[in-house]
Design a protein around this motif. Sequence first.
Motif, PDB file in Angstrom:
ATOM      1  N   ALA A 193      12.070   9.837 -12.978  1.00 37.56           N
ATOM      2  CA  ALA A 193      10.787   9.517 -12.329  1.00 37.56           C
ATOM      3  C   ALA A 193      10.061   8.320 -12.950  1.00 37.56           C
ATOM      4  CB  ALA A 193       9.880  10.754 -12.310  1.00 37.56           C
ATOM      5  N   PRO A 194      10.151   8.098 -14.276  1.00 37.69           N
ATOM      6  CA  PRO A 194       9.453   6.904 -14.796  1.00 37.69           C
ATOM      7  C   PRO A 194       9.914   5.607 -14.135  1.00 37.69           C
ATOM      8  CG  PRO A 194      10.083   8.353 -16.602  1.00 37.69           C
ATOM      9  CD  PRO A 194      10.735   8.915 -15.358  1.00 37.69           C
ATOM     10  N   VAL A 226       0.849  -1.207   0.000  1.00 35.15           N
ATOM     11  CA  VAL A 226       0.000   0.000   0.000  1.00 35.15           C
ATOM     12  C   VAL A 226       0.878   1.248   0.000  1.00 35.15           C
ATOM     13  CG1 VAL A 226      -1.630   1.363   1.371  1.00 35.15           C
ATOM     14  CG2 VAL A 226      -1.987  -1.096   1.104  1.00 35.15           C
ATOM     15  N   VAL A 227       1.884   1.270   0.869  1.00 36.04           N
ATOM     16  CA  VAL A 227       2.729   2.466   0.960  1.00 36.04           C
ATOM     17  C   VAL A 227       3.564   2.635  -0.304  1.00 36.04           C
ATOM     18  CG1 VAL A 227       4.620   3.561   2.221  1.00 36.04           C
ATOM     19  CG2 VAL A 227       2.740   2.507   3.457  1.00 36.04           C
ATOM     20  N   LYS A 228       4.006   1.532  -0.872  1.00 36.76           N
ATOM     21  CA  LYS A 228       4.782   1.662  -2.112  1.00 36.76           C
ATOM     22  C   LYS A 228       3.894   2.219  -3.223  1.00 36.76           C
ATOM     23  CE  LYS A 228       8.042  -0.422  -5.277  1.00 36.76           C
ATOM     24  NZ  LYS A 228       7.460   0.118  -6.499  1.00 36.76           N
ATOM     25  N   ASP A 229       2.674   1.747  -3.314  1.00 37.68           N
ATOM     26  CA  ASP A 229       1.764   2.223  -4.363  1.00 37.68           C
ATOM     27  C   ASP A 229       1.442   3.709  -4.173  1.00 37.68           C
ATOM     28  OD1 ASP A 229      -0.024   2.151  -6.540  1.00 37.68           O
ATOM     29  OD2 ASP A 229      -1.706   1.670  -5.245  1.00 37.68           O
ATOM     30  N   LEU A 230       1.083   4.084  -2.940  1.00 43.09           N
ATOM     31  CA  LEU A 230       0.750   5.491  -2.681  1.00 43.09           C
ATOM     32  C   LEU A 230       1.985   6.377  -2.796  1.00 43.09           C
ATOM     33  CD1 LEU A 230      -1.504   5.168   0.509  1.00 43.09           C
ATOM     34  CD2 LEU A 230      -2.284   5.608  -1.810  1.00 43.09           C
ATOM     35  N   GLY A 231       3.100   5.889  -2.250  1.00 42.82           N
ATOM     36  CA  GLY A 231       4.333   6.673  -2.263  1.00 42.82           C
ATOM     37  C   GLY A 231       4.785   6.951  -3.682  1.00 42.82           C
ATOM     38  N   CYS A 232       4.606   5.976  -4.540  1.00 40.55           N
ATOM     39  CA  CYS A 232       4.988   6.138  -5.939  1.00 40.55           C
ATOM     40  C   CYS A 232       4.096   7.185  -6.616  1.00 40.55           C
ATOM     41  CB  CYS A 232       4.873   4.789  -6.629  1.00 40.55           C
ATOM     42  SG  CYS A 232       5.373   4.856  -8.335  1.00 40.55           S
ATOM     43  N   GLN A 233       2.803   7.152  -6.310  1.00 45.82           N
ATOM     44  CA  GLN A 233       1.903   8.174  -6.873  1.00 45.82           C
ATOM     45  C   GLN A 233       2.367   9.566  -6.453  1.00 45.82           C
ATOM     46  OE1 GLN A 233      -2.370   7.514  -6.262  1.00 45.82           O
ATOM     47  NE2 GLN A 233      -2.028   5.332  -6.037  1.00 45.82           N
ATOM     48  N   PHE A 234       2.746   9.681  -5.183  1.00 44.79           N
ATOM     49  CA  PHE A 234       3.175  10.974  -4.639  1.00 44.79           C
ATOM     50  C   PHE A 234       4.467  11.452  -5.289  1.00 44.79           C
ATOM     51  CE2 PHE A 234       6.122  12.759  -1.388  1.00 44.79           C
ATOM     52  CZ  PHE A 234       5.574  14.025  -1.299  1.00 44.79           C
ATOM     53  N   GLU A 235       5.501  10.612  -5.270  1.00 47.47           N
ATOM     54  CA  GLU A 235       6.808  11.098  -5.718  1.00 47.47           C
ATOM     55  C   GLU A 235       6.874  11.232  -7.238  1.00 47.47           C
ATOM     56  OE1 GLU A 235       9.641   8.437  -3.955  1.00 47.47           O
ATOM     57  OE2 GLU A 235       9.361   6.897  -5.463  1.00 47.47           O
TER      58      GLU A 235
END
Lengths: 388, 350
Positions: free
Chosen positions: A364-365, A320-329
């Motif tokens: 970023a990609p 969950v954190v990896k998915d959300l964190g990736c959206q953020f960064e």
Amino acid sequence: MTSVADKLRFEPLRLPPELDELRADVRAFLAETLAGMSVVKRSHSWESYDAEFSARLGARGWIGMTLPEQYGGHGRSALERYVVVEECLVAGAPTGFHWVADRQSGPLIVRYGTEAQKQEIVPRITQGKACFAIGMSEPNSGSDLASLRTRAERIPGGWRVNGTKIWTSNAHRANYMIALFRTDPDPNKKHAGLSQFLIDLDKTSGITPRTIQNLAGGRNFNEVAFVDAELPEDALIGREGEGWRQVTEELAFERSGPERYLSCFFLLRKLIDQVGGKASSATLARIGAQVAWATTLRNMSLSIAAKLNAGEDPALEASVVKDLGCQFEQALPGLCQELCELEPSLEGFGTEYQQVLGSLVQVAPSFSLRGGTPEIMRGIIAKGLGVR
Amino acid sequence: MNETRQILEDSVNRLFGDRLDWDALTRIEDSGFPRQLWDEVVDQGIHKVLASEDAGGMGAGWGEAYAVLRACGRHAVPLPVAEASIAEWLAAQAGCVLPEGVPGLLTSTLDGNAVAGDSLVLDGARTPWGREAAYLVGVAARGSAAELIVADPAGLEITAEDNLGRDPRDTLSGRARVTARHALPLPADCVRWLGALARSAQIAGGGAAGLDLALQYAAERSQFGRPLAAFQAIQHYLADLAGTVAAVDTISLAACEALDARGMASDGRNARFEIAAAKCRASEAVEKLTRLSHQVHGAIGFTYEYGLHFVTRRLWAWRAEFGGAGEWGEYLGREAVAVGGDGVWPLITA
């Protein structure tokens, strides 16, 4: 109604105040050590390779902090390590040389290695003098990792390896590789036919890395050919056929850390300085929303650190954190270009902000490719929600 | 989990889960204030988690009250439980005991000039459930200090208005009689911050309800010969929705615990930072929470009969109440610019 939402919770953790002193020490060390270093190099943080920096960090006792003292570790808590790691990321410290060794290879060797391996290798890790690569993906096995085909065959006194790994960061300059190979070719044993190996790259012939230039011009990852590479008996780490389970265990560390949301924090810092006092209310609101996101993700990430510290397995929460964190960064470089009209620039041109933006917009990609894609993360989350 | 919070969460979820099925919520929208349910809330002391023990409360903190606030969001509770919780906490800070009955929380800071002796002058003061209020509670600015004002609403002109959730958001005008004034060791704008915190927790609960309904529907509904949940596109919506809910849940609870630990009155870094982050994130998340839970449901979720709207309409209302992502984001943006790029991380980690 039974609630699934009630099961996916992140219990807040307040770090014990005694960690404040450690944090202050790390900040002071980083401020001094990183002064004058190129901002582009700093922007790559945990993908920036700098053996000298790692040796200095190791000399302070800040690598392999949680590993046992008998092997040169420091017997400190996972939370103490967490503080060091997040401070390094935010400061843009070039931690790429020791990153993998500190995060997962050191703990793996302590858990599964032979006594001789522990005594020989772990002290080098904690001194910041051993760089590790992880051989996972192959040309025909990316997200479907368990389909990999590189074969380790038993031979008298050891193993013979043939095949190809790809996207292997630092393989051309690492001292060791932890690789996942197929030890049982039986097609019915897709997962059960895999085993992990610890390879001394300085002493093994038949392994040829070829760097692959990334779109920004960097040479960090590799294609690695194994042609009749012979490994000793004890190169098998853990148990034969248990490679998939061991790798999954490691992934909990690999996916849960603060590097999964802080890759662009250095850019946020520079953006704030660039727009500074002349920012409109609307711009301030967008910047503040990023601060809110970072604060939220840090709370989630800390909650996972607490679970790891307590010996729990937060694999679902980590996804969950990896998915959300990736959206953020991953969204930050684009947001910068909405809020500030300055162009992204190459190293040496424009302001620090422009150089950091130019660097991170190009890398970023990769944020949503490395360590498992969002598609894979969401599959894992869906399974955790009971819909898959 | 904090044991008291867990016990509270279980008992409050049980009560509201039993009483507030969709039929009940429909009836309440038609017939008005659910007096019987309010009496049950009062009997169980659910609105008094934050009240002092002297005032017949639990004397617990926001970290515990979070369970109640989230449950109010989850079950679309059509009662001023969040407002009563804020009022009770203010009274506990002021060291006073509030009257019995439904509280009318004055959501804007009262101008010091509005209060003179035992007279309180209101001019369109927004008051959730104002029409039901047995008494009014508000905070007045007194120079740099604050004062808790308790007043009798008799004689006020009440303009009845509902928000999108069809919960009363009335405006009150006229002269009310002040029944008590107490020095309050809090900033005069505290109601806006506490309201933002409460709405964040309610959004976390509403989001959780939307997720659970979407999961249930995706398992039951079949198209192309298989359940919706078997489609990867739907699985990814649900995963994204679950992560978004968890993020709001985490920061809202963290803000509650920060308020218990650091308060909101001191100079420097206090719980205002986490409260602003919580409401900013929660308000911003509402778009995704409502869009994805509706998308998974298809057309049925758009009907009045199905009832997903009991939470999603409230989420749309709560997003803006006590300030939206813009207002709270701007607050954080100003804090960030004030400390500069190098100071932002120390602010987050302080």
